[in-house]
Design a protein around this motif. Structure first.
Motif, PDB file in Angstrom:
ATOM      1  N   ASN A 217      70.964 -40.086 -53.779  1.00  0.00           N
ATOM      2  CA  ASN A 217      70.239 -40.585 -52.608  1.00  0.00           C
ATOM      3  C   ASN A 217      69.072 -41.424 -53.109  1.00  0.00           C
ATOM      4  O   ASN A 217      67.992 -40.908 -53.379  1.00  0.00           O
ATOM      5  N   VAL A 218      69.313 -42.720 -53.238  1.00  0.00           N
ATOM      6  CA  VAL A 218      68.324 -43.646 -53.819  1.00  0.00           C
ATOM      7  C   VAL A 218      67.354 -44.098 -52.738  1.00  0.00           C
ATOM      8  O   VAL A 218      67.756 -44.738 -51.767  1.00  0.00           O
ATOM      9  N   GLN A 219      66.067 -43.786 -52.928  1.00  0.00           N
ATOM     10  CA  GLN A 219      65.051 -44.187 -51.953  1.00  0.00           C
ATOM     11  C   GLN A 219      63.913 -44.982 -52.591  1.00  0.00           C
ATOM     12  O   GLN A 219      62.829 -45.101 -52.024  1.00  0.00           O
ATOM     13  N   GLY A 220      64.172 -45.531 -53.766  1.00  0.00           N
ATOM     14  CA  GLY A 220      63.222 -46.437 -54.401  1.00  0.00           C
ATOM     15  C   GLY A 220      63.984 -47.506 -55.147  1.00  0.00           C
ATOM     16  O   GLY A 220      64.946 -47.201 -55.864  1.00  0.00           O
ATOM     17  N   ALA A 221      63.577 -48.760 -54.987  1.00  0.00           N
ATOM     18  CA  ALA A 221      64.243 -49.870 -55.670  1.00  0.00           C
ATOM     19  C   ALA A 221      63.241 -51.003 -55.846  1.00  0.00           C
ATOM     20  O   ALA A 221      62.535 -51.365 -54.905  1.00  0.00           O
ATOM     21  N   ALA A 222      63.182 -51.550 -57.051  1.00  0.00           N
ATOM     22  CA  ALA A 222      62.285 -52.673 -57.326  1.00  0.00           C
ATOM     23  C   ALA A 222      62.798 -53.431 -58.541  1.00  0.00           C
ATOM     24  O   ALA A 222      63.416 -52.852 -59.439  1.00  0.00           O
ATOM     25  N   LEU A 223      62.504 -54.728 -58.581  1.00  0.00           N
ATOM     26  CA  LEU A 223      62.869 -55.573 -59.707  1.00  0.00           C
ATOM     27  C   LEU A 223      61.712 -55.613 -60.703  1.00  0.00           C
ATOM     28  O   LEU A 223      60.553 -55.813 -60.311  1.00  0.00           O
ATOM     29  N   HIS A 224      62.033 -55.422 -61.984  1.00  0.00           N
ATOM     30  CA  HIS A 224      61.005 -55.509 -63.003  1.00  0.00           C
ATOM     31  C   HIS A 224      60.435 -56.925 -63.005  1.00  0.00           C
ATOM     32  O   HIS A 224      61.186 -57.911 -63.036  1.00  0.00           O
ATOM     33  N   PRO A 225      59.112 -57.072 -62.964  1.00  0.00           N
ATOM     34  CA  PRO A 225      58.527 -58.406 -62.803  1.00  0.00           C
ATOM     35  C   PRO A 225      58.751 -59.333 -63.988  1.00  0.00           C
ATOM     36  O   PRO A 225      58.660 -60.557 -63.829  1.00  0.00           O
ATOM     37  N   LEU A 226      59.038 -58.809 -65.176  1.00  0.00           N
ATOM     38  CA  LEU A 226      59.257 -59.650 -66.354  1.00  0.00           C
ATOM     39  C   LEU A 226      60.726 -59.863 -66.651  1.00  0.00           C
ATOM     40  O   LEU A 226      61.162 -60.975 -66.951  1.00  0.00           O
ATOM     41  N   THR A 227      61.525 -58.801 -66.562  1.00  0.00           N
ATOM     42  CA  THR A 227      62.943 -58.905 -66.930  1.00  0.00           C
ATOM     43  C   THR A 227      63.843 -59.239 -65.746  1.00  0.00           C
ATOM     44  O   THR A 227      64.971 -59.689 -65.941  1.00  0.00           O
ATOM     45  N   GLY A 228      63.365 -58.980 -64.518  1.00  0.00           N
ATOM     46  CA  GLY A 228      64.198 -59.182 -63.338  1.00  0.00           C
ATOM     47  C   GLY A 228      65.252 -58.123 -63.144  1.00  0.00           C
ATOM     48  O   GLY A 228      66.090 -58.221 -62.233  1.00  0.00           O
ATOM     49  N   GLN A 229      65.243 -57.065 -63.966  1.00  0.00           N
ATOM     50  CA  GLN A 229      66.252 -56.013 -63.851  1.00  0.00           C
ATOM     51  C   GLN A 229      65.908 -55.055 -62.719  1.00  0.00           C
ATOM     52  O   GLN A 229      64.732 -54.791 -62.435  1.00  0.00           O
ATOM     53  N   LEU A 230      66.959 -54.524 -62.104  1.00  0.00           N
ATOM     54  CA  LEU A 230      66.791 -53.575 -61.012  1.00  0.00           C
ATOM     55  C   LEU A 230      66.506 -52.183 -61.552  1.00  0.00           C
ATOM     56  O   LEU A 230      67.239 -51.669 -62.396  1.00  0.00           O
ATOM     57  N   TRP A 231      65.440 -51.567 -61.057  1.00  0.00           N
ATOM     58  CA  TRP A 231      65.122 -50.167 -61.316  1.00  0.00           C
ATOM     59  C   TRP A 231      65.221 -49.418 -59.996  1.00  0.00           C
ATOM     60  O   TRP A 231      64.818 -49.931 -58.949  1.00  0.00           O
ATOM     61  N   THR A 232      65.761 -48.206 -60.050  1.00  0.00           N
ATOM     62  CA  THR A 232      65.850 -47.367 -58.854  1.00  0.00           C
ATOM     63  C   THR A 232      65.496 -45.934 -59.216  1.00  0.00           C
ATOM     64  O   THR A 232      65.534 -45.543 -60.384  1.00  0.00           O
ATOM     65  N   HIS A 233      65.155 -45.157 -58.220  1.00  0.00           N
ATOM     66  CA  HIS A 233      65.055 -43.708 -58.428  1.00  0.00           C
ATOM     67  C   HIS A 233      65.784 -42.997 -57.303  1.00  0.00           C
ATOM     68  O   HIS A 233      65.997 -43.558 -56.221  1.00  0.00           O
ATOM     69  N   GLU A 234      66.192 -41.771 -57.581  1.00  0.00           N
ATOM     70  CA  GLU A 234      66.978 -41.040 -56.600  1.00  0.00           C
ATOM     71  C   GLU A 234      66.649 -39.557 -56.613  1.00  0.00           C
ATOM     72  O   GLU A 234      66.181 -39.007 -57.613  1.00  0.00           O
ATOM     73  N   HIS A 235      66.911 -38.938 -55.466  1.00  0.00           N
ATOM     74  CA  HIS A 235      66.718 -37.508 -55.305  1.00  0.00           C
ATOM     75  C   HIS A 235      67.862 -36.749 -55.961  1.00  0.00           C
ATOM     76  O   HIS A 235      69.033 -37.021 -55.691  1.00  0.00           O
ATOM     77  N   GLY A 236      67.529 -35.782 -56.820  1.00  0.00           N
ATOM     78  CA  GLY A 236      68.511 -34.805 -57.257  1.00  0.00           C
ATOM     79  C   GLY A 236      68.568 -33.674 -56.239  1.00  0.00           C
ATOM     80  O   GLY A 236      67.871 -33.694 -55.223  1.00  0.00           O
ATOM     81  N   PRO A 237      69.393 -32.646 -56.478  1.00  0.00           N
ATOM     82  CA  PRO A 237      69.330 -31.475 -55.603  1.00  0.00           C
ATOM     83  C   PRO A 237      68.120 -30.626 -56.017  1.00  0.00           C
ATOM     84  O   PRO A 237      67.002 -31.136 -55.981  1.00  0.00           O
ATOM     85  N   GLN A 238      68.277 -29.400 -56.457  1.00  0.00           N
ATOM     86  CA  GLN A 238      67.142 -28.632 -56.967  1.00  0.00           C
ATOM     87  C   GLN A 238      66.877 -29.079 -58.397  1.00  0.00           C
ATOM     88  O   GLN A 238      67.537 -28.629 -59.326  1.00  0.00           O
ATOM     89  N   GLY A 239      65.888 -29.946 -58.569  1.00  0.00           N
ATOM     90  CA  GLY A 239      65.663 -30.549 -59.879  1.00  0.00           C
ATOM     91  C   GLY A 239      66.571 -31.748 -60.063  1.00  0.00           C
ATOM     92  O   GLY A 239      67.493 -32.000 -59.287  1.00  0.00           O
ATOM     93  N   GLY A 240      66.302 -32.526 -61.104  1.00  0.00           N
ATOM     94  CA  GLY A 240      67.186 -33.627 -61.426  1.00  0.00           C
ATOM     95  C   GLY A 240      66.910 -34.929 -60.719  1.00  0.00           C
ATOM     96  O   GLY A 240      67.781 -35.812 -60.701  1.00  0.00           O
ATOM     97  N   ASP A 241      65.713 -35.115 -60.115  1.00  0.00           N
ATOM     98  CA  ASP A 241      65.345 -36.450 -59.647  1.00  0.00           C
ATOM     99  C   ASP A 241      65.345 -37.396 -60.851  1.00  0.00           C
ATOM    100  O   ASP A 241      64.968 -37.008 -61.959  1.00  0.00           O
ATOM    101  N   GLU A 242      65.739 -38.657 -60.627  1.00  0.00           N
ATOM    102  CA  GLU A 242      65.923 -39.585 -61.740  1.00  0.00           C
ATOM    103  C   GLU A 242      65.280 -40.935 -61.447  1.00  0.00           C
ATOM    104  O   GLU A 242      65.288 -41.411 -60.309  1.00  0.00           O
ATOM    105  N   LEU A 243      64.777 -41.571 -62.507  1.00  0.00           N
ATOM    106  CA  LEU A 243      64.416 -42.981 -62.496  1.00  0.00           C
ATOM    107  C   LEU A 243      65.418 -43.694 -63.389  1.00  0.00           C
ATOM    108  O   LEU A 243      65.600 -43.320 -64.557  1.00  0.00           O
ATOM    109  N   ASN A 244      66.076 -44.721 -62.844  1.00  0.00           N
ATOM    110  CA  ASN A 244      67.170 -45.384 -63.544  1.00  0.00           C
ATOM    111  C   ASN A 244      66.949 -46.881 -63.678  1.00  0.00           C
ATOM    112  O   ASN A 244      66.437 -47.527 -62.750  1.00  0.00           O
ATOM    113  N   LEU A 245      67.349 -47.418 -64.808  1.00  0.00           N
ATOM    114  CA  LEU A 245      67.516 -48.852 -64.973  1.00  0.00           C
ATOM    115  C   LEU A 245      68.957 -49.129 -64.551  1.00  0.00           C
ATOM    116  O   LEU A 245      69.896 -48.703 -65.221  1.00  0.00           O
TER     117      LEU A 245
END
Length: 373
Positions: A217-245
Motif C-alpha cells: 500500500n504505497v502512500q508516498g511517491a517523489a522523484l529524486h531532484p538530482l537523478t529523476g528516479q522514483l522513490w516510494t514508501h509503503e505500509h507493511g502489515p505489523q512491521g515491515g514498512d519500506e522505503l524503496n527506490l
C-alpha cells in the motif's frame, strides 16, 4: 509583480494565517489553515494559492492567508469510507497555460454493486469549478473493498505520470501476478495512454501500464531532484514498512518478501529476503505507517538539503532521513510532541516545508526552525 517576488511575499511565515506553536528541538509550526476533514494531499499553484483534498470527497483552493474556498464543483463520484475517498492532487506541468489538474480517488466501478478501485481523473480549473473532467485510468479489477488504495501521484521529468496502487488487502497475492493492477506502481501518459517504453509492454498476459510490482500500500511517491528516479514508501502489515527506490520492472517482494507479520497472530508472511527481488532502502519495524514523501532542496533548513522527509501516521512524527547517494545514512524523528498524524509533506515554492495533519479537524502547517541547526 514577478512570480518569485509574489511567492516570497505571500508565503513567508507570519502570524496572519494562524497561531504559531513552538515545539521541542527548536521548531515552530504555524497553522496556515484549519477545519479540514481528513486532508490527504496538498499542492501549490503558480499564483501562490494552494489546493487541498479532503478524503470524504472535497477539493478546495486555499488562499495564501489561509482562507478556505468552497469545495470545487465538478468532481466525479467518490467512494468515501474506510480508507477510501479523494486522494492526491497535482497541477499538470503546463498548468499555467492549460489550467489542468490531475487527481486520484476511490471510484465506484461502472455498473455498481459495491465494487470500487483507484482511479485517476483530470479536468480544467475554471474559477471554483472543474470542467472538461475525464477519467484517464482505472485500477483493474475493481473489488468490494475499503482498504489499501495507494493513490499517490508523481510527475516524471518526461511528463509521464506515476500512480501508486494498493493490493486492496484481500488480494495481496495479486501483487505478484502481472494480469492486474493490485499492488503495483503504474506509469501512464498525461492522457492515460501507455508509454511505449514501459517495462512490460508486449509481454503476454501483463498489464502494460505496470512500472513495478510486489507492493502492498504505497502512500508516498517523489522523484529524486538530482537523478529523476522514483522513490516510494509503503505500509507493511505489523512491521515491515519500506522505503524503496522504485525502478522499471522491479519486483519489490510483497507478499513473498516482507519483514512484517500477520495481524493478531504475527505469524510470518513469506521470507525476510528473497534472492532476485528488490531490497528496500530502509525498513521500519515496528511500523510507523508512512504517508507523504518529499526531498528537501531548500536552503531554509540548515543541514537538511538532500534529506528525505516522510510523514508518519502511527508514529505521529516527521521522519528525516539522510542520504549518501542512494544509501540511507541516518534517521531523525521530529515533531513527536505535536502528537499529530502526518498525512502529507510538500516543499513549497518558497522553500518552506508544509504538512497536512490527518484528523477530523485537520490542518495545513508550515515548519520553520526557531534556532540555527
Amino acid at each position: 509583480m514577478a512570480l518569485a517576488t509574489l511567492l516570497a511575499t505571500t508565503l513567508t511565515p507570519s502570524a496572519q494565517a494562524g497561531p504559531v506553536q513552538t515545539l521541542a528541538g527548536g521548531w515552530q509550526v504555524e497553522t496556515i489553515a484549519s477545519g479540514l476533514e481528513h486532508p490527504w494531499s496538498l499542492a501549490f499553484l503558480p499564483d501562490g494559492r494552494m489546493l487541498v483534498t479532503e478524503r470524504p470527497g472535497r477539493m478546495r483552493i486555499v488562499q495564501p492567508d489561509g482562507r478556505l474556498g468552497p469545495p470545487l464543483a465538478g468532481l466525479p463520484a467518490v467512494v468515501a469510507g474506510g480508507q477510501g475517498g479523494l486522494f492526491d492532487v497535482l497541477p499538470s506541468p503546463d498548468f499555467a497555460s492549460s489550467r489542468r489538474l490531475y487527481w486520484s480517488y476511490a471510484a465506484p466501478a461502472p455498473g455498481g454493486r459495491g465494487a470500487n478501485s483507484t482511479a485517476v481523473a483530470r479536468g480544467r480549473l475554471d474559477g471554483e469549478r472543474l470542467v472538461e473532467v475525464e477519467v484517464i485510468f482505472r485500477q483493474q479489477p475493481a473489488l468490494d473493498s475499503r482498504l489499501h488504495f495507494g493513490g499517490r501521484l508523481a510527475w516524471a521529468g518526461d511528463g509521464r505520470l506515476f500512480v501508486t496502487l494498493g493490493d486492496r488487502f484481500w488480494r495481496r497475492d495479486d501483487a505478484q501476478t502481472l494480469d492486474n493492477h493490485h499492488g503495483k506502481v503504474v506509469r501512464i501518459e498525461a492522457d492515460g495512454r501507455v508509454p511505449a517504453d514501459n517495462p512490460l509492454v508486449g509481454r503476454a498476459g501483463a498489464r502494460p501500464e505496470i512500472w513495478s510490482w510486489g507492493h502492498r500500500n504505497v502512500q508516498g511517491a517523489a522523484l529524486h531532484p538530482l537523478t529523476g528516479q522514483l522513490w516510494t514508501h509503503e505500509h507493511g502489515p505489523q512491521g515491515g514498512d519500506e522505503l524503496n527506490l522504485t525502478r522499471a520492472g522491479a519486483n519489490h517482494g510483497w507478499p513473498r518478501a516482507t519483514w512484517g507479520c500477520e495481524y493478531v497472530t504475527c505469524f510470518r508472511i513469506g521470507e525476510k529476503s528473497v534472492a532476485g527481488l528488490a531490497e528496500p532502502q530502509t525498513r521500519w519495524v515496528p511500523s510507523i505507517a508512512p504517508s507523504g514523501l518529499a526531498f528537501v532542496t531548500s536552503e531554509r533548513y540548515p543541514g537538511w538539503k538532500g534529506s528525505v522527509l516522510v510523514g508518519a501516521l502511527k508514529a505521529r512524527a516527521l521522519v528525516r532521513l539522510t542520504l549518501d547517494g542512494e544509501r540511507i545514512t541516518g534517521e531523525e524523528r521530529l515533531l513527536t510532541d505535536l502528537e499529530e498524524r502526518i498525512r502529507d509533506i510538500r516543499q513549497g515554492p518558497d522553500g518552506w516545508i508544509y504538512l497536512l495533519t490527518d484528523a477530523p479537524e485537520g490542518r495545513i502547517l508550515r515548519l520553520a526552525p526557531t534556532i540555527a541547526r
